[in-house]
Design a protein around this motif. Structure first.
Motif, short mmCIF file in Angstrom:
data_model
loop_
_atom_site.label_atom_id
_atom_site.label_comp_id
_atom_site.label_asym_id
_atom_site.label_seq_id
_atom_site.Cartn_x
_atom_site.Cartn_y
_atom_site.Cartn_z
N LEU A 2 -5.44 -10.12 -3.25
CA LEU A 2 -4.64 -8.99 -2.82
C LEU A 2 -4.80 -8.79 -1.32
N THR A 9 -5.25 -0.17 -1.34
CA THR A 9 -5.73 -1.47 -1.80
C THR A 9 -4.59 -2.46 -1.99
N THR A 10 -3.46 -1.99 -2.47
CA THR A 10 -2.31 -2.87 -2.73
C THR A 10 -1.04 -2.26 -2.17
N GLU A 11 -0.01 -3.10 -2.07
CA GLU A 11 1.29 -2.61 -1.61
C GLU A 11 1.86 -1.61 -2.60
#
Length: 201
Positions: A2, A9-11
């Motif tokens: 990721l 933390t993520t899109e």
């Protein structure tokens, strides 16, 4: 693996935060994509100040329309399409793209292999930036963004024939300018000086 995004933390988390209207998410999106989107806008608005204005309007549109993003495709691609639309709206307001060319005056198609053989991407983009507004708009939409002539015609309110004619003439003009750059050193110096002046203001 990721890709880590500051604060998120993520899109997917970033997009969720955008939909909640979190200002830090706005900041992250702007910082992450501003450079790329300014480049997109500059391809349509040759004046840098205009391109920056269009880009800022585009980001406002991104934040306003974020609920319409269904997370089924590229987030960057979705933002890019908004930037292209905003650029076209700017050109339409200022009547900078409407350079109609009769279909019967269409220039014969030139040899397109010259671009791949003789230009790198940055050189080509600089040359495209010097095209007349109507030519540049059609060339960008077709050759760079990948729209079909039918789509371009609908977007700009012109005929498919006009779109094809503008593209043909844009390519021919690019080829002519390339030959001048190759054969006339003084033209090369003058060309890049004018290019720098135009994009620096």
């Amino acid at each position: 693996m990721l890709r880590l995004i500051p604060f998120f933390t993520t899109e997917a988390q970033l997009i969720t935060a955008l939909k909640r209207g979190e200002s830090r998410a706005h900041k992250v999106v702007y910082e992450r994509f501003a450079g790329k989107m300014l480049a997109v806008c500059t391809r349509y608005c040759a004046n840098r100040a205009d391109a920056e204005e269009v880009m800022l309007d585009g980001f406002m549109r991104v934040f306003e329309k974020i609920e319409q993003f269904r997370e089924q495709g590229s987030f960057e691609g979705w933002i890019r399409r908004i930037m292209v639309t905003e650029s076209l709206m700017f050109l339409r307001r200022n009547r900078q793209w409407r350079q109609e060319i009769p279909i019967d005056e269409t220039t014969p198609e030139p040899d397109y292999e010259w671009a791949d053989a003789a230009l790198n991407e940055n050189d080509l983009l600089r040359m495209v930036n010097q095209l007349p507004d109507g030519y540049r708009t059609i060339f960008n939409l077709y050759a760079i963004e990948g729209y079909a002539h039918a789509e371009i015609a609908e977007m700009l309110g012109i005929s498919e024939g006009t779109s094809k004619s503008q593209l043909s003439r844009a390519r021919t003009l690019l080829q002519t300018n390339l030959k001048k750059l190759e054969q006339e050193p003084e033209y090369r110096s003058d060309y890049y000086e004018k290019t720098y002046r135009k994009t620096a203001h």
